[in-house]
Design a protein around this motif. Structure first.
Motif, mmCIF file in Angstrom:
data_model
loop_
_atom_site.group_PDB
_atom_site.id
_atom_site.type_symbol
_atom_site.label_atom_id
_atom_site.label_comp_id
_atom_site.label_asym_id
_atom_site.label_seq_id
_atom_site.Cartn_x
_atom_site.Cartn_y
_atom_site.Cartn_z
ATOM 1 N N GLY D 189 17.534 5.332 -21.757
ATOM 2 C CA GLY D 189 18.355 5.120 -22.939
ATOM 3 C C GLY D 189 19.601 5.963 -22.932
ATOM 4 N N SER D 190 20.087 6.275 -21.731
ATOM 5 C CA SER D 190 21.152 7.274 -21.687
ATOM 6 C C SER D 190 22.375 6.812 -20.923
ATOM 7 N N VAL D 191 22.672 5.519 -20.991
ATOM 8 C CA VAL D 191 24.003 5.150 -20.506
ATOM 9 C C VAL D 191 24.975 5.716 -21.522
ATOM 10 N N PRO D 192 25.837 6.622 -21.113
ATOM 11 C CA PRO D 192 26.722 7.244 -22.096
ATOM 12 C C PRO D 192 27.592 6.187 -22.760
ATOM 13 N N PRO D 193 27.826 6.334 -24.065
ATOM 14 C CA PRO D 193 28.603 5.304 -24.771
ATOM 15 C C PRO D 193 30.006 5.124 -24.191
ATOM 16 N N GLN D 194 30.577 6.212 -23.671
ATOM 17 C CA GLN D 194 31.904 6.062 -23.073
ATOM 18 C C GLN D 194 31.851 5.093 -21.911
ATOM 19 N N GLN D 195 30.744 5.202 -21.115
ATOM 20 C CA GLN D 195 30.616 4.336 -19.946
ATOM 21 C C GLN D 195 30.521 2.883 -20.382
ATOM 22 N N LEU D 239 26.016 -3.556 -12.848
ATOM 23 C CA LEU D 239 24.691 -3.119 -12.410
ATOM 24 C C LEU D 239 24.430 -1.692 -12.858
ATOM 25 N N LEU D 240 25.464 -0.870 -12.835
ATOM 26 C CA LEU D 240 25.265 0.542 -13.130
ATOM 27 C C LEU D 240 25.145 0.812 -14.618
ATOM 28 N N SER D 241 25.758 -0.033 -15.442
ATOM 29 C CA SER D 241 25.700 0.322 -16.865
ATOM 30 C C SER D 241 25.058 -0.740 -17.742
#
Lengths: 398, 102, 103, 331
Positions: D189-195, D239-241
């Motif tokens: 649950g930690s895809v940063p919101p900026q990302q 894929l990453l985010s």
């Protein structure tokens, strides 16, 4: 020389396996049927080409309608058609064997009790599924690459076919997901990529020096005064191709790769793939660079071949496993092929040497394919291929 | 000596640097990196050759574009194989004197 | 040289100065956070000045739009990447190591 | 007289390449390699090859770099799971001082021989530039590189699209997608919101850029490869985010998309053969449209192939992989 615009058999030889590869990728369940279909259908263009070759002589086909040197042309002469015929023969036989070996085929095969191939993507049903799913598209790509290589007369196009050939061959070895096979595939890939890069740099040097990529045009251009770029380019391309052909002492990658691949793959690699780069060497040394290659260099290749015969045979006799024995025998047999270089340049007996050499290529392709296929069946029956224990097992088979 | 000759020679030098690293490095990722540098050297040579003319020759450009795509395909396969080798052997290297029937 | 050409040269030179300062900061500052600070802040202003300088020399509006777009995209992505790197360092209490690079 | 910028660039390139290749720390080596790739793109611009510069920046440096970095990440994770605190020291290959010396001497010798051949290249520069220029009007496009890639030497490109498909078939045959690696962040649950914000912003821009590159390729630097590379970059970002709106297509569609380039390319070629022409011999007046059709399909396939190569294996049926939204909505 006739232009084959009206009979597209040259194109079909490449397009048919290519289309088959896409079909096998899109419909994994139907892949074995697609493979067998391609193997059968290919005889039509092959025989058509053979007939035209006999009646009209060398065939060529300008792709896209662009004349060389701007465009790329295909060319079929006696040597390439002979080898295409060999690929069709051996490839067809191996395809038939593979339908049984990898299972998943709908008619009478002892392995049809395996679960249906689905598309083999979960890898949970015994590890066989992804072998089956990968084999057919990769083999059909390999087939397309072989035919394309044998029929091309453009140096850069030959590089692309070499890469297509190399990558699909490596992936086929890696289908046997065992630790040894993966290491062998990795080594094979590194050697194959290094060989391709050396070849590509040679091609670049040729273009820089002579401004053409077309083999016959290059041959004409080489007739002039020889700049150092000619021999250096030939040396680079030869080094790359020798790595791929596994001539002693560059053979170190071959035995593990050929011995640890699934049986149909071993057969294809030993019978056909190493011959492709050998064919290119013949083309370069005897046709295109004939004026550049010295007899001393020819003799050097012959000596390496002779050493390979002795060393490969000695190693073969020492191997504890059947497939390794057969693989080392390939190293030795490839050595015989290189005896062609000094022999055919001798004033007398040149033709005899050629005839003998080509007959040997065909004989080795058939014999080695059958040997690997038999070894694969023995392995399936016995569960291993240790020579010491195979005798007992086979006595029981009878 | 012109700039294009210098670039051509630099391409050859990159090829040599990569070749050396390919031989002396043991880690598979380092060796795949070395192959990529060798490829970059070949591309640089080709593009330098194209730049000899007043208007650059487009054929080597097309060849290099093809080469770049082939290189990334080969690199991707090589890296995945290297990961598999690490997974089954515990190290991403090929033993030098490896008995083929280990 | 016309006034606008002088102005353009001046802006580009000033931009290059910011890049130099940013590079010096990258080399000389003690930890990740200060280095990020030097890099992203200086580069954004530096690139902005260079873009402004180059924009003075163009005649076509399309090129102008492209130039501004380049600056804006670099601005957005460098700000975000700066945040991501700093966040990762904070969470792990150390410099971003090999396992963090893929984000 | 050689411009100082070229000399500086060449010295920097050689130095970066050497540093990247001798670095014991592989992460450092890969980062240096990426920097090397970016400078290489600058060198291509200096050599008046903007097409290559675009492709190099996107594929050679960008996607290849991403592939290397994700491989290193996976390697480290495997080592950690195997209980190795430190990466195992690299075993020396050619043992001893003499071995190292001989290898170095041999490499220097080979390089010197090649350099000599290049130095002694005949001065009159032959090439096919004039031949391309002479027939450019018949090619259906006005950009010379695209004319070579998709008309004069289209057969090479056809086989090359085949190489891409071989790569994906091979990767799928060899490995399963290591999906937890890719999704680790999202699962925590930690895809940063900026990302997420950046990806939401960048991906539409990248789609537009890809379309623009594809379209402009007929008349200016750009084309299927560059456009496909940008699509691939967008795919890797997704894929990453894994933003909530991104869904990996079903495998059937994935296969179709991967094969589309080769399928359309070969289909057009064979349709022309059936129509009595040669393979890829476009009829006059149709060349531009057919090239654009082929390029569009190839762009799609290249983008999808590069994305899935980054995934690093076949997406398995049982994994949550096919629908990327699955885990994203969990707390």
């Amino acid at each position: 020389m006739t232009d084959g615009a009206d009979t597209p058999s040259l194109v079909c030889l490449i397009a048919l396996p290519l289309a088959g590869a896409v079909a096998a990728f899109l419909w994994p369940r139907r892949a074995p049927a697609v493979g067998l279909g391609v193997a059968g259908l290919l005889w039509i263009p092959v025989l058509g080409l053979l007939i035209r070759l006999v009646s009209q002589g060398e065939q060529q086909y300008e792709l896209g309608g662009w004349a060389v040197p701007l465009g790329i042309a295909l060319r079929a002469d006696g040597l390439s058609v002979f080898l295409v015929l060999m690929v069709t023969l051996v490839g067809g036989a191996v395809s038939g064997y593979a339908t049984g070996y990898f299972g998943g085929v709908c008619w009478g095969s002892s392995f049809s009790s395996l679960p249906p191939a689905e598309d083999g993507e979960d890898g949970r049903d015994g590890g066989q599924a992804h072998e089956r799913a990968g084999f057919w598209p990769l083999w059909l790509f390999l087939w397309a690459a072989l035919n394309a290589l044998l029929l091309s007369r453009d140096l850069f196009n030959l590089y692309v076919t070499l890469e297509l050939l190399g990558l699909s061959a490596v992936a086929l070895v890696a289908l046997a997901d065992a630790p040894v096979a993966l290491g062998a595939a990795m080594r094979y890939l590194l050697v194959s990529l290094l060989g391709s890069l050396a070849f590509l740099l040679g091609v670049a040097l040729v273009y820089a020096g002579y401004g053409t990529l077309d083999l016959p045009m290059l041959k004409a251009a080489l007739g002039g005064p020889v700049a150092p770029v000619g021999p250096v380019a030939l040396g680079l391309m030869t080094a790359g191709l020798l790595m791929k052909t596994a001539l002693f002492p560059l053979h170190f990658w071959l035995p593990p790769a050929h011995a640890n691949a699934p049986a149909p793959v071993s057969a294809l690699l030993s019978a056909l793939v190493v011959k492709a780069s050998f064919y290119l060497l013949l083309r370069l040394w005897f046709e295109v660079f004939a004026g550049v290659a010295t007899s001393g260099a020819m003799r050097f290749l012959g000596v390496l071949g002779a050493v390979a015969v002795l060393w490969g045979s000695y190693q073969a006799l020492r191997q504890p496993r059947l497939k390794l024995l057969v693989a080392y025998s390939t190293v030795a047999q490839l050595g015989y092929l290189f005896l062609l270089f000094p022999l055919s340049s001798a004033a007398a007996g040149g033709f005899t040497a050629w005839a003998g050499g080509l007959y040997f290529v065909l004989a080795h392709a058939c014999a080695k394919a059958v040997m690997f296929l038999s070894a694969g069946s023995l392995m399936r029956a016995a569960g291993h291929d240790r020579l010491a224990d195979l005798g007992r097992r086979c006595a029981r088979c009878r | 000596m012109t700039a294009t000759t210098l670039y051509a020679l630099a391409g050859i030098a990159l090829f040599g640097l990569g070749l050396h690293a390919l031989i002396v490095r043991a880690h598979l990722v380092a060796r795949i990196l070395a192959l990529n540098v060798m490829g970059a050297g070949v591309f640089m040579f080709l593009i330098a050759v194209a730049a000899r003319n007043e208007t650059p020759d487009p054929v080597p450009h097309a060849l290099v574009l093809t080469g770049i795509v082939v290189a990334v395909s080969a690199t991707a396969l090589a890296l995945v194989l290297a990961l598999r080798v690490q997974a089954v052997r515990g190290r991403a290297g090929l033993a030098e004197e490896e008995s083929p029937d280990a | 040289m016309s006034v606008s050409e002088w102005l353009s040269a001046l802006l580009i030179a000033a931009g290059t100065g910011f890049f130099l300062a940013g590079s010096a900061g990258l080399l000389r500052f003690p930890d990740v956070f200060t280095r990020l600070h030097a890099l992203t802040k200086a580069d954004n202003v530096g690139l902005g000045l260079v873009v402004a300088g180059v924009a003075l020399q163009t005649e076509s509006a399309v090129t102008l739009v492209k130039l501004v777009l380049i600056w804006w995209l670099v601005l957005v992505s460098s700000a975000t990447v700066c945040c991501l790197i700093a966040g990762a360092v904070l969470r792990h209490g150390r410099a971003p190591a090999a396992e963090e690079e893929a984000r | 007289m050689i411009p100082a910028l070229d000399i500086l660039l060449i010295v920097a390139l050689l130095w970066l390449a050497r540093q990247a290749l001798v670095a014991r720390d592989l992460f450092k080596g890969v980062v240096l390699f990426i920097a090397f790739g970016l400078l290489l793109a600058l060198a291509w611009v200096r050599l008046r090859a903007p097409d290559i510069a675009l492709a190099e920046a996107a594929i050679g440096s960008g996607l290849t770099g991403a592939l290397f970095l994700s491989t290193l990440g996976r390697l480290r994770r495997m080592e950690r799971e195997a209980g190795q605190a430190e990466p195992p020291p690299e075993d020396g290959r050619r043992g001893g001082w003499t071995g190292g010396f001989l290898t170095a001497a041999g490499t220097v010798l080979v390089t010197a021989l090649l350099g000599w051949a290049v130095w002694a290249l005949p001065a009159g520069a032959p090439g096919l530039g004039d031949a391309v220029q002479a027939r450019l009007g018949e090619s259906g496009v006005s950009h010379r590189v695209t004319a070579v890639l998709l008309n004069f030497r289209a057969y090479d490109t056809l086989l090359e699209v085949g190489v891409l498909l071989v790569a994906i078939v091979a990767v799928w045959a060899v490995a399963r997608a290591d999906f937890p690696f890719v999704t680790r962040n999202a699962e925590a649950g930690s895809v940063p919101p900026q990302q997420t914000a950046l990806v939401n912003l960048l991906v539409p821009v990248m789609l537009v850029v890809a379309g623009y590159l594809l379209w402009i390729g007929a008349t200016a630097p750009g084309g299927a490869f560059q456009a496909g590379a940008v699509l691939g970059g967008a795919g890797v970002l997704l894929l990453l985010s894994r933003p909530h709106w991104a869904v990996l297509p079903e495998r059937r569609w994935m296969r179709t998309g991967l094969a589309a380039g080769l399928l359309v390319f070969l289909g057009v070629g064979l349709a022309l053969v059936i129509a009595g022409r040669r393979l890829l011999e476009y009829p006059a007046g149709w060349a531009g449209a057919l090239i654009l059709l082929i390029e569009a399909a190839v762009t799609l396939s290249i983008g999808l192939t590069l994305t899935l190569l980054f995934l690093g294996g076949r997406p398995a049926a049982g994994d949550p992989a096919p629908t990327m939204t699955h885990t994203n909505q969990q707390p």
